[in-house]
Design an enzyme around this catalytic site. Structure first.
Site, mmCIF file in Angstrom:
data_model
loop_
_atom_site.group_PDB
_atom_site.id
_atom_site.type_symbol
_atom_site.label_atom_id
_atom_site.label_comp_id
_atom_site.label_asym_id
_atom_site.label_seq_id
_atom_site.Cartn_x
_atom_site.Cartn_y
_atom_site.Cartn_z
ATOM 1 N N ASP A 248 79.689 36.930 -67.908
ATOM 2 C CA ASP A 248 80.950 35.782 -67.540
ATOM 3 C C ASP A 248 80.759 34.702 -68.554
ATOM 4 O OD1 ASP A 248 81.444 36.600 -65.270
ATOM 5 O OD2 ASP A 248 79.327 36.134 -64.227
ATOM 6 N N HIS B 287 79.505 35.934 -59.099
ATOM 7 C CA HIS B 287 79.786 36.852 -59.738
ATOM 8 C C HIS B 287 80.991 37.736 -59.051
ATOM 9 C CE1 HIS B 287 80.616 39.313 -63.334
ATOM 10 N NE2 HIS B 287 80.260 40.862 -62.518
HETATM 11 C C1 LMR Z 1 82.909 43.158 -64.061
HETATM 12 O O1 LMR Z 1 82.676 41.767 -64.128
HETATM 13 O O2 LMR Z 1 83.108 43.449 -65.526
HETATM 14 C C2 LMR Z 1 81.556 43.925 -63.314
HETATM 15 O O3 LMR Z 1 81.380 42.442 -62.588
HETATM 16 C C3 LMR Z 1 82.530 45.162 -62.561
HETATM 17 C C4 LMR Z 1 83.823 44.180 -62.304
HETATM 18 O O4 LMR Z 1 83.713 45.166 -60.975
HETATM 19 O O5 LMR Z 1 84.827 43.785 -62.134
#
Ligand code: LMR
Length: 295
Positions: free
Chosen positions: A128, A155
Site C-alpha cells: 500500500d 489492507h
Molecule cells: C494486493 O493488494 O494486491 C493484494 O492484497 C492482493 C489482492 O487481492 O488485491
C-alpha cells in the site's frame, strides 16, 4: 539478493524443488533449501528468524479479499501452528489475504499455543505504501525516491487509508487530487486483479514490497536502530486491537508505534478513519471467532 539473508528456506505443498534449483544459481551468499509437503514443514521452520507467509488462493475479478477467508483461514491457521511449534521466536510476516483477518487468526493461534509475542506479528501492508508513493510521485511529478506516504488502517478497500497530508516531502493536493489518489490506492489491488482477468492478483509488486519489509526486518534484527515501516500490528493507537501505522522496528520486533501520523488529520482523513473502523473491527472479530470456535 540481500546480503542479510544467510539461508532461504522455501516451503510449499508442491513444485518447490524447481524453484529452489532455479534460485540457487544466483551468485549470492545465501543458501537455498527446499521443503515439500506437510511432512517437511517442521524442518523448514527450525532455526528460522523471519517467516514470510504468502500462502493461499488469490482473488478473481469481482471478489473481495474477504471472499478468500473460507479457504485461506485454515491454511494460515495450520502454518502458524507449525511456526508456534518450531520457531516461536521468529518474526512472522503475514501476506495471505484477507490480512485484516489473518493477522488476528495468527494472534489467536499463537495465544492458544502460549507463545504470542505481539511485537513479532506483522501484517505486510508495504505494498500500500509502495503504491501510494508511486501514484503520488507520478501525479505531482516528484522524484520517486524522495516520496513517503504513510498508509494506516488495514489492507482491504476503504480500510486502506493513505494519509496524504503527511506525505514527505510536504506536498499540497487539491480536494479532487486527494479523492482520486485515495480511491486509486484503495483499489490498486483490484486494478491488478482486473488486469490479470482471472489469472490471480499482484505477485511481482507484492514480492517487491515483501522483500522491502523483510530487508527492513533483517536490518532491525541486525541492530540497526533507525528502521521504520508501516505494518498492520496489534495496536493501541485507536480503539481497534489491530491497526496499521508506521512502526519503529528493533531486534525485538515492534519497538514503538508512531502515533504522530494520526495527529492533526484533515477533515477528509478523519472521516475516512471513522468510516473504516466498523469494517476493520468486523474483519478482526471474524478472525478471532474463527480460531476460538475451533478451540
Ligand atoms: C494486493 O493488494 O494486491 C493484494 O492484497 C492482493 C489482492 O487481492 O488485491
Amino acid at each position: 539478493m540481500s546480503p542479510l539473508v544467510s539461508t532461504l528456506h522455501l516451503y510449499d505443498i508442491a513444485n518447490v524443488k524447481g524453484v529452489a534449483a532455479d534460485l540457487s544459481h544466483c551468485n549470492t551468499p545465501s543458501q537455498v533449501v527446499d521443503f515439500t509437503g506437510t511432512s517437511e514443514l517442521a524442518s523448514s521452520l527450525k532455526g528460522v528468524d523471519v517467516v514470510v507467509i504468502p500462502a493461499g488462493v488469490p482473488r478473481k475479478p469481482g471478489m473481495t479479499r474477504d471472499d478468500l477467508f473460507n479457504i485461506n483461514a485454515n491454511i494460515v491457521k495450520s502454518l502458524v501452528e507449525a511456526v508456534a511449534d518450531n520457531c516461536p521466536e521468529a518474526f512472522i510476516h503475514m501476506i495471505s489475504n484477507p490480512v485484516n483477518s489473518t493477522v488476528p487468526i495468527a494472534a489467536e493461534v499463537l495465544k492458544q499455543k502460549g507463545v504470542y509475542d505481539p511485537k513479532k506479528l506483522f501484517g505486510v501492508t508495504t505494498l500500500d505504501v509502495v503504491r501510494a508513493n508511486t501514484f503520488v510521485a507520478q501525479k505531482k511529478n516528484l522524484k520517486l525516491i524522495d516520496v513517503d506516504v504513510p498508509v494506516v488502517g488495514g489492507h482491504a478497500g476503504i480500510t486502506i487509508l493513505p494519509l496524504l497530508s503527511k506525505t514527505r516531502p510536504s506536498v499540497s493536493f487539491t480536494d479532487e487530487e486527494i479523492q482520486e489518489l485515495t480511491v486509486r490506492i484503495q483499489n490498486a489491488g483490484t486494478e491488478v486483479v482486473e488486469a490479470k482477468a482471472g489469472a490471480g492478483s499482484a505477485t511481482l509488486s507484492m514480492a517487491y514490497a515483501a522483500a522491502r519489509f523483510v530487508e527492513s526486518s533483517l536490518r532491525a534484527l541486525d541492530g540497526d536502530g533507525d528502521v521504520y515501516e508501516c505494518s498492520y500490528v496489534q495496536s493501541d493507537l485507536t480503539d481497534l486491537p489491530f491497526f496499521a501505522s508506521r512502526v519503529k522496528l528493533s531486534n525485538k520486533g515492534v519497538e514503538a508505534l508512531i502515533s504522530s501520523d494520526l495527529q492533526g488529520l484533515t477533515e477528509y482523513e478523519q472521516k475516512a478513519l471513522d468510516a473504516l473502523k466498523p469494517e476493520l473491527k468486523a474483519s478482526i472479530e471474524k478472525g478471532v471467532t474463527f480460531v476460538q470456535k475451533q478451540a
